[in-house]
Scaffold this motif. Structure first.
Motif, PDB file in Angstrom:
ATOM      1  N   ALA A  53      37.361  45.060  38.083  1.00 23.53           N
ATOM      2  CA  ALA A  53      36.000  44.834  37.714  1.00 23.53           C
ATOM      3  C   ALA A  53      35.550  45.582  36.330  1.00 23.53           C
ATOM      4  CB  ALA A  53      34.626  45.381  38.990  1.00 23.53           C
ATOM      5  N   GLN A  54      36.017  46.796  36.231  1.00 22.84           N
ATOM      6  CA  GLN A  54      35.654  47.788  35.254  1.00 22.84           C
ATOM      7  C   GLN A  54      36.540  47.020  33.908  1.00 22.84           C
ATOM      8  OE1 GLN A  54      36.985  51.611  36.180  1.00 22.84           O
ATOM      9  NE2 GLN A  54      35.189  51.889  37.587  1.00 22.84           N
ATOM     10  N   VAL A  55      37.665  46.682  34.053  1.00 22.18           N
ATOM     11  CA  VAL A  55      38.506  46.005  33.050  1.00 22.18           C
ATOM     12  C   VAL A  55      37.890  44.546  32.399  1.00 22.18           C
ATOM     13  CG1 VAL A  55      40.487  44.885  32.430  1.00 22.18           C
ATOM     14  CG2 VAL A  55      40.505  47.030  33.587  1.00 22.18           C
ATOM     15  N   ARG A  56      37.385  43.873  33.324  1.00 20.62           N
ATOM     16  CA  ARG A  56      36.951  42.475  33.156  1.00 20.62           C
ATOM     17  C   ARG A  56      35.492  42.607  32.402  1.00 20.62           C
ATOM     18  NH1 ARG A  56      38.126  37.678  36.506  1.00 20.62           N
ATOM     19  NH2 ARG A  56      38.364  37.010  34.481  1.00 20.62           N
TER      20      ARG A  56
ATOM     21  N   LEU B 180      26.295  36.797  34.329  1.00 20.60           N
ATOM     22  CA  LEU B 180      27.446  36.459  35.234  1.00 20.60           C
ATOM     23  C   LEU B 180      27.069  37.074  36.466  1.00 20.60           C
ATOM     24  CD1 LEU B 180      28.455  37.699  32.064  1.00 20.60           C
ATOM     25  CD2 LEU B 180      30.669  36.922  32.919  1.00 20.60           C
ATOM     26  N   ALA B 181      27.512  36.029  37.556  1.00 23.51           N
ATOM     27  CA  ALA B 181      27.158  36.423  38.850  1.00 23.51           C
ATOM     28  C   ALA B 181      28.002  37.436  39.486  1.00 23.51           C
ATOM     29  CB  ALA B 181      27.353  35.193  39.621  1.00 23.51           C
ATOM     30  N   THR B 182      29.324  37.735  38.866  1.00 22.93           N
ATOM     31  CA  THR B 182      30.326  38.609  39.410  1.00 22.93           C
ATOM     32  C   THR B 182      30.945  39.419  38.293  1.00 22.93           C
ATOM     33  OG1 THR B 182      32.257  37.335  39.326  1.00 22.93           O
ATOM     34  CG2 THR B 182      30.848  36.660  41.162  1.00 22.93           C
ATOM     35  N   ARG B 183      31.690  40.253  38.600  1.00 25.21           N
ATOM     36  CA  ARG B 183      32.333  41.252  37.390  1.00 25.21           C
ATOM     37  C   ARG B 183      33.915  40.574  37.379  1.00 25.21           C
ATOM     38  NH1 ARG B 183      28.259  44.331  38.613  1.00 25.21           N
ATOM     39  NH2 ARG B 183      27.284  45.509  36.799  1.00 25.21           N
ATOM     40  N   GLY B 184      34.030  39.578  38.277  1.00 25.12           N
ATOM     41  CA  GLY B 184      35.745  39.086  38.214  1.00 25.12           C
ATOM     42  C   GLY B 184      36.600  39.861  38.817  1.00 25.12           C
ATOM     43  N   GLU B 185      36.051  40.703  39.657  1.00 28.19           N
ATOM     44  CA  GLU B 185      36.989  41.706  40.527  1.00 28.19           C
ATOM     45  C   GLU B 185      38.086  41.150  41.289  1.00 28.19           C
ATOM     46  OE1 GLU B 185      33.615  41.151  43.305  1.00 28.19           O
ATOM     47  OE2 GLU B 185      33.878  41.226  41.295  1.00 28.19           O
ATOM     48  N   ALA B 186      38.025  39.855  41.692  1.00 26.41           N
ATOM     49  CA  ALA B 186      39.268  39.219  42.518  1.00 26.41           C
ATOM     50  C   ALA B 186      40.054  38.458  41.770  1.00 26.41           C
ATOM     51  CB  ALA B 186      38.566  38.501  43.490  1.00 26.41           C
ATOM     52  N   GLY B 187      40.037  38.606  40.222  1.00 28.71           N
ATOM     53  CA  GLY B 187      40.423  37.596  39.346  1.00 28.71           C
ATOM     54  C   GLY B 187      42.153  37.648  38.877  1.00 28.71           C
ATOM     55  N   ILE B 188      42.567  39.248  38.908  1.00 25.12           N
ATOM     56  CA  ILE B 188      43.755  39.696  38.727  1.00 25.12           C
ATOM     57  C   ILE B 188      44.604  40.143  39.843  1.00 25.12           C
ATOM     58  CG2 ILE B 188      45.049  41.075  37.042  1.00 25.12           C
ATOM     59  CD1 ILE B 188      42.393  41.208  35.415  1.00 25.12           C
ATOM     60  N   ASP B 189      45.436  39.691  40.265  1.00 22.76           N
ATOM     61  CA  ASP B 189      46.278  39.636  41.454  1.00 22.76           C
ATOM     62  C   ASP B 189      47.077  41.024  41.488  1.00 22.76           C
ATOM     63  OD1 ASP B 189      47.752  38.596  43.990  1.00 22.76           O
ATOM     64  OD2 ASP B 189      49.627  39.172  42.693  1.00 22.76           O
ATOM     65  N   GLY B 190      47.477  41.786  40.223  1.00 28.08           N
ATOM     66  CA  GLY B 190      47.939  42.920  40.128  1.00 28.08           C
ATOM     67  C   GLY B 190      47.102  43.957  39.911  1.00 28.08           C
ATOM     68  N   ILE B 191      45.869  44.048  39.593  1.00 28.00           N
ATOM     69  CA  ILE B 191      44.750  44.943  39.560  1.00 28.00           C
ATOM     70  C   ILE B 191      44.088  45.141  40.598  1.00 28.00           C
ATOM     71  CG2 ILE B 191      43.048  46.006  38.018  1.00 28.00           C
ATOM     72  CD1 ILE B 191      44.311  44.644  35.593  1.00 28.00           C
ATOM     73  N   PRO B 192      43.782  46.273  41.440  1.00 30.62           N
ATOM     74  CA  PRO B 192      42.839  46.275  42.693  1.00 30.62           C
ATOM     75  C   PRO B 192      41.398  45.956  42.279  1.00 30.62           C
ATOM     76  CG  PRO B 192      44.241  48.207  42.699  1.00 30.62           C
ATOM     77  CD  PRO B 192      44.446  47.290  41.208  1.00 30.62           C
ATOM     78  N   PRO B 193      40.656  45.328  42.922  1.00 25.01           N
ATOM     79  CA  PRO B 193      39.228  44.927  42.622  1.00 25.01           C
ATOM     80  C   PRO B 193      38.359  45.931  41.988  1.00 25.01           C
ATOM     81  CG  PRO B 193      40.047  44.128  44.827  1.00 25.01           C
ATOM     82  CD  PRO B 193      40.981  44.994  44.467  1.00 25.01           C
ATOM     83  N   GLN B 194      38.297  47.200  42.375  1.00 23.26           N
ATOM     84  CA  GLN B 194      37.440  48.012  41.922  1.00 23.26           C
ATOM     85  C   GLN B 194      37.985  48.400  40.353  1.00 23.26           C
ATOM     86  OE1 GLN B 194      37.068  51.809  43.757  1.00 23.26           O
ATOM     87  NE2 GLN B 194      35.536  52.518  42.587  1.00 23.26           N
ATOM     88  N   GLU B 195      39.082  48.581  39.932  1.00 27.30           N
ATOM     89  CA  GLU B 195      39.987  48.584  38.463  1.00 27.30           C
ATOM     90  C   GLU B 195      39.390  47.484  37.745  1.00 27.30           C
ATOM     91  OE1 GLU B 195      43.762  49.494  36.123  1.00 27.30           O
ATOM     92  OE2 GLU B 195      43.700  50.143  38.487  1.00 27.30           O
TER      93      GLU B 195
END
Length: 236
Positions: A57-60, A40-55
């Motif tokens: 990324a870990q969730v996804r 995967l090229a990214t960790r999808g950190e910008a994919g959930i509007d209600g969760i900050p990117p750093q968090e």
């Protein structure tokens, strides 16, 4: 789809890209004794509007690893490209070339690189960049004079990629019967619960089944009437 391969590498942009259909085919291939890995090229950190990117990324990342396990995939690797702003170019091609040389697949699977999903449904920049770079890297991996520094890193040229299969293409040419892999495909998508809950108010279980029913049902009439996952196949 061709069946005379032993190793496949799925190269996509985000967590969940494989699960919108392809994972059901992966489950089928793993059942047949084939080895499949994910990059995967990214960790999808910008994919959930209600969760900050750093968090996020870990969730996804955690959800993607759980999702892969459902279909029998144990190797899941992430690059450090930024979600939403992946740039097509030599840096991305080099990263994908290195992965192909390391995994030595005969089949590369990637995401739709075309401008649209068909008609006027616009595709995302990340999908277009990664899909196009994967197609290019399949050739780059076999050329010792492109990214020649990889040889010094122990990554010898690999000219063994025989096909690149593009999932989600508006112009599919081949398909995989996923009768046996369908239920695991549904469960694999369901592992992306945090993403799905931010995407829709529909119950996640209902959403996953409806999406997979639609994807596999849409391909079925063209491919023998069976639930199928369709790909645009580029032979090399």
């Amino acid at each position: 789809m061709p069946t005379d391969f032993t190793r496949a590498l799925a190269i996509v942009a985000h967590p969940d890209d494989v699960e919108y259909g392809t994972a059901a085919a992966v489950a089928t291939w793993v059942d047949q004794g084939r080895e499949v890995s994910y990059l995967l090229a990214t960790r999808g950190e910008a994919g959930i509007d209600g969760i900050p990117p750093q968090e996020s990324a870990q969730v996804r990342e955690s959800e993607q690893r759980a999702s892969a396990r459902v279909v029998g995939v144990s190797t899941v690797e992430f690059l450090n490209h930024r979600d939403g702003v992946i740039e097509y170019g030599p840096a991305l091609r080099r990263d994908l070339t290195a992965a192909i040389r390391a995994h030595r697949p005969e089949l590369v699977i990637t995401i739709n690189h075309h401008d649209t999903w068909g008609g006027t449904t616009w595709n995302t920049p990340d999908h277009r960049a990664v899909g196009r770079a994967a197609l290019d890297a399949a050739a780059d991996a076999g050329n010792r004079w492109i990214f020649s520094e990889l040889g010094n890193e122990g990554l010898a040229p690999w000219d063994g990629v025989r096909w690149v299969a593009v999932a989600g293409s508006p112009w599919p040419t081949h398909a995989v019967d996923v009768t046996d892999g369908f239920e695991r495909g549904v469960r694999s998508l369901l592992e992306h619960r945090s993403y799905i809950e931010g995407l829709t108010d529909t119950d996640p279980r209902t959403y996953c089944r409806e999406v997979l029913d639609w994807i596999t049902g849409s391909a079925a009439p063209r491919f023998g009437g069976r639930p199928a996952v369709a790909f645009e196949l580029f032979a090399r």
